[in-house]
Motif scaffolding. Structure first.
Motif, PDB file in Angstrom:
ATOM      1  N   GLN A 192       0.835  -1.212   0.000  1.00  0.00           N
ATOM      2  CA  GLN A 192       0.000   0.000   0.000  1.00  0.00           C
ATOM      3  C   GLN A 192       0.864   1.254   0.000  1.00  0.00           C
ATOM      4  O   GLN A 192       0.351   2.366  -0.070  1.00  0.00           O
ATOM      5  CB  GLN A 192      -0.913   0.010   1.229  1.00  0.00           C
ATOM      6  CG  GLN A 192      -1.970  -1.085   1.247  1.00  0.00           C
ATOM      7  CD  GLN A 192      -3.008  -0.924   0.147  1.00  0.00           C
ATOM      8  OE1 GLN A 192      -2.955  -1.615  -0.873  1.00  0.00           O
ATOM      9  NE2 GLN A 192      -3.933  -0.008   0.334  1.00  0.00           N
ATOM     10  N   ARG A 193       2.167   1.060   0.061  1.00  0.00           N
ATOM     11  CA  ARG A 193       3.087   2.198   0.032  1.00  0.00           C
ATOM     12  C   ARG A 193       2.893   2.995  -1.256  1.00  0.00           C
ATOM     13  O   ARG A 193       2.707   2.423  -2.321  1.00  0.00           O
ATOM     14  CB  ARG A 193       4.527   1.690   0.107  1.00  0.00           C
ATOM     15  CG  ARG A 193       5.566   2.782   0.274  1.00  0.00           C
ATOM     16  CD  ARG A 193       6.940   2.198   0.224  1.00  0.00           C
ATOM     17  NE  ARG A 193       7.229   1.586  -1.068  1.00  0.00           N
ATOM     18  CZ  ARG A 193       8.347   0.940  -1.347  1.00  0.00           C
ATOM     19  NH1 ARG A 193       9.253   0.782  -0.424  1.00  0.00           N
ATOM     20  NH2 ARG A 193       8.542   0.427  -2.531  1.00  0.00           N
ATOM     21  N   GLY A 194       2.953   4.297  -1.140  1.00  0.00           N
ATOM     22  CA  GLY A 194       2.754   5.172  -2.291  1.00  0.00           C
ATOM     23  C   GLY A 194       1.451   5.936  -2.195  1.00  0.00           C
ATOM     24  O   GLY A 194       1.189   6.854  -2.977  1.00  0.00           O
ATOM     25  N   SER A 200      -6.484  -0.734   4.057  1.00  0.00           N
ATOM     26  CA  SER A 200      -5.297  -1.245   4.750  1.00  0.00           C
ATOM     27  C   SER A 200      -5.643  -1.668   6.173  1.00  0.00           C
ATOM     28  O   SER A 200      -5.261  -2.755   6.635  1.00  0.00           O
ATOM     29  CB  SER A 200      -4.202  -0.172   4.782  1.00  0.00           C
ATOM     30  OG  SER A 200      -3.892   0.286   3.484  1.00  0.00           O
ATOM     31  N   LEU A 201      -6.374  -0.802   6.875  1.00  0.00           N
ATOM     32  CA  LEU A 201      -6.669  -1.060   8.278  1.00  0.00           C
ATOM     33  C   LEU A 201      -7.695  -2.170   8.468  1.00  0.00           C
ATOM     34  O   LEU A 201      -7.823  -2.714   9.570  1.00  0.00           O
ATOM     35  CB  LEU A 201      -7.131   0.230   8.956  1.00  0.00           C
ATOM     36  CG  LEU A 201      -6.036   1.303   9.077  1.00  0.00           C
ATOM     37  CD1 LEU A 201      -6.605   2.588   9.652  1.00  0.00           C
ATOM     38  CD2 LEU A 201      -4.868   0.807   9.926  1.00  0.00           C
ATOM     39  N   GLU A 202      -8.427  -2.522   7.404  1.00  0.00           N
ATOM     40  CA  GLU A 202      -9.316  -3.679   7.479  1.00  0.00           C
ATOM     41  C   GLU A 202      -8.525  -4.965   7.716  1.00  0.00           C
ATOM     42  O   GLU A 202      -9.081  -5.968   8.190  1.00  0.00           O
ATOM     43  CB  GLU A 202     -10.111  -3.822   6.176  1.00  0.00           C
ATOM     44  CG  GLU A 202     -11.222  -2.798   6.005  1.00  0.00           C
ATOM     45  CD  GLU A 202     -11.836  -2.850   4.618  1.00  0.00           C
ATOM     46  OE1 GLU A 202     -11.470  -3.777   3.837  1.00  0.00           O
ATOM     47  OE2 GLU A 202     -12.651  -1.969   4.296  1.00  0.00           O
ATOM     48  N   HIS A 203      -7.237  -4.936   7.393  1.00  0.00           N
ATOM     49  CA  HIS A 203      -6.389  -6.123   7.531  1.00  0.00           C
ATOM     50  C   HIS A 203      -5.479  -6.041   8.755  1.00  0.00           C
ATOM     51  O   HIS A 203      -4.538  -6.829   8.889  1.00  0.00           O
ATOM     52  CB  HIS A 203      -5.557  -6.310   6.254  1.00  0.00           C
ATOM     53  CG  HIS A 203      -6.404  -6.531   5.031  1.00  0.00           C
ATOM     54  ND1 HIS A 203      -6.867  -5.496   4.256  1.00  0.00           N
ATOM     55  CD2 HIS A 203      -6.888  -7.665   4.477  1.00  0.00           C
ATOM     56  CE1 HIS A 203      -7.591  -5.983   3.266  1.00  0.00           C
ATOM     57  NE2 HIS A 203      -7.631  -7.292   3.383  1.00  0.00           N
ATOM     58  N   GLN A 204      -5.775  -5.108   9.643  1.00  0.00           N
ATOM     59  CA  GLN A 204      -4.993  -4.967  10.862  1.00  0.00           C
ATOM     60  C   GLN A 204      -5.366  -6.063  11.853  1.00  0.00           C
ATOM     61  O   GLN A 204      -6.531  -6.429  12.005  1.00  0.00           O
ATOM     62  CB  GLN A 204      -5.240  -3.599  11.492  1.00  0.00           C
ATOM     63  CG  GLN A 204      -4.340  -3.277  12.675  1.00  0.00           C
ATOM     64  CD  GLN A 204      -4.696  -1.941  13.304  1.00  0.00           C
ATOM     65  OE1 GLN A 204      -5.860  -1.675  13.575  1.00  0.00           O
ATOM     66  NE2 GLN A 204      -3.694  -1.103  13.536  1.00  0.00           N
ATOM     67  N   LEU A 205      -4.362  -6.578  12.556  1.00  0.00           N
ATOM     68  CA  LEU A 205      -4.557  -7.601  13.582  1.00  0.00           C
ATOM     69  C   LEU A 205      -4.625  -6.945  14.963  1.00  0.00           C
ATOM     70  O   LEU A 205      -4.215  -5.781  15.123  1.00  0.00           O
ATOM     71  CB  LEU A 205      -3.406  -8.611  13.516  1.00  0.00           C
ATOM     72  CG  LEU A 205      -3.327  -9.405  12.194  1.00  0.00           C
ATOM     73  CD1 LEU A 205      -2.028 -10.200  12.128  1.00  0.00           C
ATOM     74  CD2 LEU A 205      -4.536 -10.339  12.056  1.00  0.00           C
ATOM     75  N   PHE A 208       4.752   0.878   4.808  1.00  0.00           N
ATOM     76  CA  PHE A 208       3.358   1.301   4.680  1.00  0.00           C
ATOM     77  C   PHE A 208       3.060   2.531   5.538  1.00  0.00           C
ATOM     78  O   PHE A 208       2.474   3.515   5.068  1.00  0.00           O
ATOM     79  CB  PHE A 208       2.449   0.131   5.075  1.00  0.00           C
ATOM     80  CG  PHE A 208       1.088   0.520   5.550  1.00  0.00           C
ATOM     81  CD1 PHE A 208       0.167   1.095   4.688  1.00  0.00           C
ATOM     82  CD2 PHE A 208       0.711   0.297   6.877  1.00  0.00           C
ATOM     83  CE1 PHE A 208      -1.100   1.450   5.135  1.00  0.00           C
ATOM     84  CE2 PHE A 208      -0.549   0.637   7.324  1.00  0.00           C
ATOM     85  CZ  PHE A 208      -1.459   1.221   6.453  1.00  0.00           C
ATOM     86  N   VAL A 209       3.471   2.489   6.800  1.00  0.00           N
ATOM     87  CA  VAL A 209       3.158   3.575   7.733  1.00  0.00           C
ATOM     88  C   VAL A 209       3.826   4.885   7.310  1.00  0.00           C
ATOM     89  O   VAL A 209       3.249   5.962   7.477  1.00  0.00           O
ATOM     90  CB  VAL A 209       3.554   3.190   9.169  1.00  0.00           C
ATOM     91  CG1 VAL A 209       3.457   4.395  10.104  1.00  0.00           C
ATOM     92  CG2 VAL A 209       2.662   2.073   9.675  1.00  0.00           C
TER      93      VAL A 209
END
Length: 353
Positions: free
Chosen positions: A64-66, A93-98, A129-130
């Motif tokens: 997701q970088r960029g 992206s945050l939907e895939h956060q653990l 990513f961050v």
């Protein structure tokens, strides 16, 4: 009189402090629109918010970088729909956060034979990513149009809802910072990605502990600048692709107010060296590169040979135009774009890893 003297000294300290960069988003909005558009298109999310390798199926947030280029372009054009695309990419992206603040990994079947990444690999991917997510959010939050426009009220609310999730990821990165320091010790570009990840989250979440960690990563990166020629040392030598990456990242740090007096000469020297690698045709020379040598046994990533990271080359030059007030760099950026669009027949790309 003593009060006035104290006030003057206090103001000077603030203006030169690491955290002072309240106009970052406004300065980003002055990027030349044609270049901002090309960079945004190279990292454009689909309708779900997926970018790069995640478009086919979710792989990892490192891809997701960029996304910050999308936020930049939204500010340049004052287009709410573009800002919404950036926010969609963040939300995807945050939907895939653990629960621990890290992110799911789903290795494509075609790559399963290459083994599983280590904790350090995954942490590094999160930092990649961050750094981009953080730059995009910080640009929005330091831009007068976005923060003041009535039409963007809904987007500001969406952004505020994301911050508790970012707290989780910051906690994860702080806990795993030593993995990054060990794994990225000899790669200044990666150390700078790490630094930006911590510095951006520190600014966005008002966490000085994260900003302090960023200082340690920048210090390690600056130890690896060639004393004579000013390039960032990669693989024991110079590299016209990775120097562009490190230079773009250092310029971003400079623009967000990170130790400006320390970083300005670094930026000046690194971008000057990078300029010398651009041939008259606009091609970026890879002659003598330590890492990226297309067709000459250079490095590869996920089975694909690395090519010059034109996205970061262009980004470095266009940021130097704004940050260092030198329009010659903008002309160099366009020269590089014209060459590679003719050669590859596509948009500027981001091929680093």
């Amino acid at each position: 009189m003593q009060y006035l003297l104290f006030a003057s000294l206090f103001l000077a300290t603030i203006l030169n402090s690491d955290a002072f960069a309240s106009d970052y988003g406004d300065r980003i909005a002055t990027l030349p629109e044609p270049i901002a558009k090309r960079l945004a298109e190279a990292s454009s999310p689909n309708e779900s918010g997926a970018i790069g390798r995640n478009k086919q199926a979710y792989f990892h947030v490192r891809f997701q970088r960029g996304m910050h280029h999308v936020a930049d372009y939204g500010l340049v054009t004052k287009r709410r729909d573009v800002v919404q695309r950036f926010l969609k990419a963040v939300e995807y992206s945050l939907e895939h956060q653990l629960p621990a603040g890290d992110f799911k990994l789903v290795i494509p079947e075609a790559l399963e034979n290459q083994g599983k990444p280590s904790v350090a690999d995954l942490t590094s991917g999160i930092a990649f990513f961050v750094s981009s997510l953080g730059l995009g959010i910080h640009a929005l939050e330091t831009n007068d149009w976005f923060m003041g426009a009535l039409e963007c009220e809904g987007e500001r609310r969406r952004l505020a809802k994301l911050k508790p999730r970012l707290e989780l990821t910051l906690a994860y990165l702080l806990k795993h910072q030593n993995y990054l320091k060990a794994a990225d010790a000899r790669a200044p570009n990666r150390l700078l990605f790490d630094a930006l990840a911590f510095d951006m989250l520190g600014k966005i979440l008002d966490k000085q502990s994260a900003n302090d960690v960023a200082v340690t990563f920048v210090a390690k990166a600056l130890e690896q600048v060639d004393a004579k020629d000013g390039y960032f040392i990669e693989g024991g030598g110079f590299d016209s692709s990775y120097n562009a990456v490190a230079t773009a990242l250092t310029l971003r740090l400079f623009m967000v107010g990170f130790r400006p007096k320390e970083l300005r000469p670094i930026c000046n020297n690194a971008i000057a060296w990078q300029s010398g690698r651009v041939l008259e045709s606009g091609e970026v020379s890879t002659q003598g590169n330590a890492r990226v040598r297309p067709g000459k046994s250079g490095e590869s990533f996920l089975g694909k040979e690395k090519d010059v990271d034109i996205g970061h080359v262009v980004e470095a030059f266009v940021l130097a135009d704004i940050a260092l007030s030198d329009e010659s760099f903008r002309k160099l950026a366009m020269k590089v774009i014209r060459f590679y669009e003719r050669k590859r027949g596509d948009r500027v790309s981001d091929d680093s890893a």
